[in-house]
Design a protein around this motif. Structure first.
Motif, PDB file in Angstrom:
ATOM      1  N   GLY A   1     -11.042  -1.061   4.564  1.00 54.09           N
ATOM      2  CA  GLY A   1     -12.248  -1.729   5.047  1.00 54.09           C
ATOM      3  C   GLY A   1     -11.880  -2.830   6.020  1.00 54.09           C
ATOM      4  N   ALA A   2     -11.678  -4.043   5.518  1.00 52.23           N
ATOM      5  CA  ALA A   2     -11.230  -5.144   6.371  1.00 52.23           C
ATOM      6  C   ALA A   2      -9.850  -4.813   6.943  1.00 52.23           C
ATOM      7  CB  ALA A   2     -11.164  -6.435   5.554  1.00 52.23           C
ATOM      8  N   ARG A   3      -9.676  -5.118   8.225  1.00 51.47           N
ATOM      9  CA  ARG A   3      -8.397  -4.881   8.913  1.00 51.47           C
ATOM     10  C   ARG A   3      -7.965  -3.415   8.821  1.00 51.47           C
ATOM     11  NH1 ARG A   3      -7.539  -9.992   6.162  1.00 51.47           N
ATOM     12  NH2 ARG A   3      -7.129 -11.674   7.639  1.00 51.47           N
ATOM     13  N   ALA A   4      -8.932  -2.519   8.771  1.00 48.87           N
ATOM     14  CA  ALA A   4      -8.631  -1.089   8.532  1.00 48.87           C
ATOM     15  C   ALA A   4      -7.658  -0.522   9.548  1.00 48.87           C
ATOM     16  CB  ALA A   4      -9.928  -0.280   8.527  1.00 48.87           C
ATOM     17  N   HIS A   5      -7.896  -0.770  10.818  1.00 42.73           N
ATOM     18  CA  HIS A   5      -7.066  -0.145  11.852  1.00 42.73           C
ATOM     19  C   HIS A   5      -5.641  -0.696  11.841  1.00 42.73           C
ATOM     20  CE1 HIS A   5     -10.516   2.012  13.349  1.00 42.73           C
ATOM     21  NE2 HIS A   5     -11.205   0.885  13.424  1.00 42.73           N
ATOM     22  N   GLU A   6      -5.516  -1.993  11.585  1.00 40.65           N
ATOM     23  CA  GLU A   6      -4.184  -2.591  11.481  1.00 40.65           C
ATOM     24  C   GLU A   6      -3.419  -1.988  10.310  1.00 40.65           C
ATOM     25  OE1 GLU A   6      -2.095  -6.907  10.412  1.00 40.65           O
ATOM     26  OE2 GLU A   6      -4.272  -6.726  10.493  1.00 40.65           O
ATOM     27  N   ILE A   7      -4.090  -1.844   9.189  1.00 35.54           N
ATOM     28  CA  ILE A   7      -3.442  -1.304   7.995  1.00 35.54           C
ATOM     29  C   ILE A   7      -3.022   0.144   8.208  1.00 35.54           C
ATOM     30  CG2 ILE A   7      -3.870  -0.617   5.592  1.00 35.54           C
ATOM     31  CD1 ILE A   7      -5.659  -3.186   5.421  1.00 35.54           C
ATOM     32  N   LEU A   8      -3.915   0.947   8.756  1.00 35.78           N
ATOM     33  CA  LEU A   8      -3.607   2.368   8.957  1.00 35.78           C
ATOM     34  C   LEU A   8      -2.512   2.572   9.992  1.00 35.78           C
ATOM     35  CD1 LEU A   8      -7.199   3.915   8.814  1.00 35.78           C
ATOM     36  CD2 LEU A   8      -5.441   3.914   7.037  1.00 35.78           C
ATOM     37  N   GLU A   9      -2.442   1.679  10.957  1.00 35.78           N
ATOM     38  CA  GLU A   9      -1.413   1.780  12.001  1.00 35.78           C
ATOM     39  C   GLU A   9      -0.011   1.642  11.409  1.00 35.78           C
ATOM     40  OE1 GLU A   9      -0.053  -0.544  16.119  1.00 35.78           O
ATOM     41  OE2 GLU A   9      -1.932  -1.075  15.099  1.00 35.78           O
ATOM     42  N   HIS A  10       0.095   0.907  10.307  1.00 33.99           N
ATOM     43  CA  HIS A  10       1.408   0.636   9.715  1.00 33.99           C
ATOM     44  C   HIS A  10       1.647   1.395   8.409  1.00 33.99           C
ATOM     45  CE1 HIS A  10       0.816  -2.910  12.358  1.00 33.99           C
ATOM     46  NE2 HIS A  10       2.116  -2.782  12.533  1.00 33.99           N
ATOM     47  N   THR A  11       0.788   2.379   8.119  1.00 31.56           N
ATOM     48  CA  THR A  11       0.886   3.093   6.844  1.00 31.56           C
ATOM     49  C   THR A  11       1.135   4.582   7.068  1.00 31.56           C
ATOM     50  OG1 THR A  11      -0.656   1.532   5.820  1.00 31.56           O
ATOM     51  CG2 THR A  11      -0.324   3.623   4.689  1.00 31.56           C
ATOM     52  N   GLU A  12       2.051   5.126   6.290  1.00 30.33           N
ATOM     53  CA  GLU A  12       2.281   6.575   6.300  1.00 30.33           C
ATOM     54  C   GLU A  12       1.417   7.195   5.199  1.00 30.33           C
ATOM     55  OE1 GLU A  12       5.820   9.909   5.651  1.00 30.33           O
ATOM     56  OE2 GLU A  12       6.305   7.756   5.575  1.00 30.33           O
ATOM     57  N   LEU A  13       0.345   7.867   5.598  1.00 28.67           N
ATOM     58  CA  LEU A  13      -0.628   8.355   4.629  1.00 28.67           C
ATOM     59  C   LEU A  13      -0.134   9.552   3.822  1.00 28.67           C
ATOM     60  CD1 LEU A  13      -3.943   8.082   6.685  1.00 28.67           C
ATOM     61  CD2 LEU A  13      -3.223   6.655   4.765  1.00 28.67           C
TER      62      LEU A  13
ATOM     63  N   LEU B   1       0.837  -1.206   0.000  1.00 29.48           N
ATOM     64  CA  LEU B   1       0.000   0.000   0.000  1.00 29.48           C
ATOM     65  C   LEU B   1       0.866   1.247   0.000  1.00 29.48           C
ATOM     66  CD1 LEU B   1      -2.628   1.574   0.149  1.00 29.48           C
ATOM     67  CD2 LEU B   1      -2.703   1.108   2.618  1.00 29.48           C
ATOM     68  N   GLN B   2       1.972   1.206   0.720  1.00 24.99           N
ATOM     69  CA  GLN B   2       2.862   2.369   0.777  1.00 24.99           C
ATOM     70  C   GLN B   2       3.451   2.684  -0.592  1.00 24.99           C
ATOM     71  OE1 GLN B   2       3.253   3.913   4.043  1.00 24.99           O
ATOM     72  NE2 GLN B   2       3.661   5.557   2.573  1.00 24.99           N
ATOM     73  N   HIS B   3       3.727   1.663  -1.389  1.00 23.40           N
ATOM     74  CA  HIS B   3       4.226   1.894  -2.748  1.00 23.40           C
ATOM     75  C   HIS B   3       3.230   2.755  -3.544  1.00 23.40           C
ATOM     76  CE1 HIS B   3       7.880  -0.554  -3.279  1.00 23.40           C
ATOM     77  NE2 HIS B   3       7.350  -1.376  -2.390  1.00 23.40           N
ATOM     78  N   SER B   4       1.949   2.411  -3.460  1.00 22.95           N
ATOM     79  CA  SER B   4       0.922   3.164  -4.201  1.00 22.95           C
ATOM     80  C   SER B   4       0.791   4.583  -3.675  1.00 22.95           C
ATOM     81  CB  SER B   4      -0.427   2.435  -4.108  1.00 22.95           C
ATOM     82  OG  SER B   4      -0.381   1.189  -4.737  1.00 22.95           O
ATOM     83  N   ILE B   5       0.796   4.727  -2.355  1.00 25.13           N
ATOM     84  CA  ILE B   5       0.684   6.056  -1.746  1.00 25.13           C
ATOM     85  C   ILE B   5       1.870   6.928  -2.142  1.00 25.13           C
ATOM     86  CG2 ILE B   5       0.831   7.294   0.458  1.00 25.13           C
ATOM     87  CD1 ILE B   5      -0.920   5.087   1.662  1.00 25.13           C
ATOM     88  N   ASP B   6       3.065   6.382  -2.069  1.00 22.75           N
ATOM     89  CA  ASP B   6       4.265   7.165  -2.383  1.00 22.75           C
ATOM     90  C   ASP B   6       4.275   7.608  -3.847  1.00 22.75           C
ATOM     91  OD1 ASP B   6       4.999   6.717   0.214  1.00 22.75           O
ATOM     92  OD2 ASP B   6       6.651   5.352  -0.246  1.00 22.75           O
ATOM     93  N   ALA B   7       3.864   6.718  -4.739  1.00 23.39           N
ATOM     94  CA  ALA B   7       3.853   7.069  -6.160  1.00 23.39           C
ATOM     95  C   ALA B   7       2.843   8.177  -6.432  1.00 23.39           C
ATOM     96  CB  ALA B   7       3.518   5.840  -6.997  1.00 23.39           C
TER      97      ALA B   7
END
Length: 199
Positions: A54-66, A34-40
Motif C-alpha cells: 500500500g504505502a510506498r508500494a512502488h518503492e517496495i516492489l522495486e526492491h523485492t523479488e516476488l 519482506l523478502q524473508h517472509s516471501i522466501d519462507a
C-alpha cells in the motif's frame, strides 16, 4: 490440509509512520524483511501467494523479488490492517474458488521461517480447529491459519482490526503454537537497532 487449497497472504501495506521509512525494506541477515517472509512462504508452493502492499508500494516492489507471489496494491491502506486482510482474502478466493485455508503473515517479523510455518500447519492439522495462531510472550497473533469457516468474519473486519478481533468471540475455537521470536518486529528506529544486534 492440502497446499492446492491453501493460500498465503503477506501483509505489507503499512506506512511505517513511526520509523519514517519502509520497514519492509529494513535489511536483516543479508535480505530485506519482506523478502524473508516471501522466501519462507515460497518453499511451500501454496495455491495462491499474495503480497498486499500500500504505502510506498512502488518503492517496495522495486526492491523485492516476488518469486511465486503476486502483488496487489491496497489503495485503502490508510484504513488499517483490516483492509489488507480483506483484499488479500478476496484475491485468494477469486483465484481459488474452493479455497479451504488461508495463512496470514506479516512483513516485519524477521524470524518467520520455513520451520515456523511448518509448525503452524502441523498444529492446525493436529487440532482440527477453525484457526491456529502463533503465541509469543503471552500474546496470540500472526502468523496464523484460518479455515474457510472464518472467511466471512475476516471479510467483515474494519479499520485497524487485525484477525485477533476474532478471539473476542466466545464461540471462536482456536489453538496456538509457540513462536517465542515472534515478539521481535520492527516499528521504530530502536527496533531496527535491536534487530541489528541480533544479526
Amino acid at each position: 490440509m492440502s497446499a492446492d487449497k491453501t493460500a498465503v497472504v503477506i501483509l505489507a501495506a503499512g506506512s511505517s509512520s513511526r520509523l519514517g521509512y519502509a520497514k519492509q525494506l529494513v535489511h536483516f541477515r543479508g535480505k530485506m524483511l519482506l523478502q524473508h517472509s516471501i522466501d519462507a512462504a515460497s518453499h511451500f508452493q501454496f495455491c495462491s501467494n499474495t503480497v498486499v502492499v500500500g504505502a510506498r508500494a512502488h518503492e517496495i516492489l522495486e526492491h523485492t523479488e516476488l518469486k511465486i507471489f503476486s502483488a496487489v496494491i491496497n489503495e485503502d491502506w490508510e484504513e488499517g490492517m483490516a483492509s489488507s486482510i480483506r483484499l488479500g482474502l478476496k484475491h485468494a478466493i477469486d483465484k481459488v474458488k474452493d479455497l479451504e485455508h488461508i495463512i496470514v503473515l506479516l512483513a516485519d517479523q524477521p524470524f518467520v521461517n520455513v520451520q515456523v510455518i511448518e509448525n503452524l500447519i502441523a498444529k492446525h492439522i493436529e487440532s482440527k480447529s477453525d484457526a491456529t495462531f502463533c503465541e509469543y510472550n503471552g500474546v496470540v497473533g500472526v502468523p496464523a491459519i484460518f479455515s474457510k469457516t472464518n472467511f466471512k468474519a475476516l471479510e467483515q473486519l474494519t479499520a485497524d482490526q487485525g484477525a485477533k478481533k476474532l478471539l473476542k468471540d466466545q464461540n471462536f475455537k482456536y489453538n496456538t503454537v509457540k513462536f517465542d521470536q515472534g515478539t521481535i518486529d520492527v516499528d521504530t528506529a530502536e527496533d531496527v537497532m535491536r534487530l541489528k544486534q541480533l544479526e
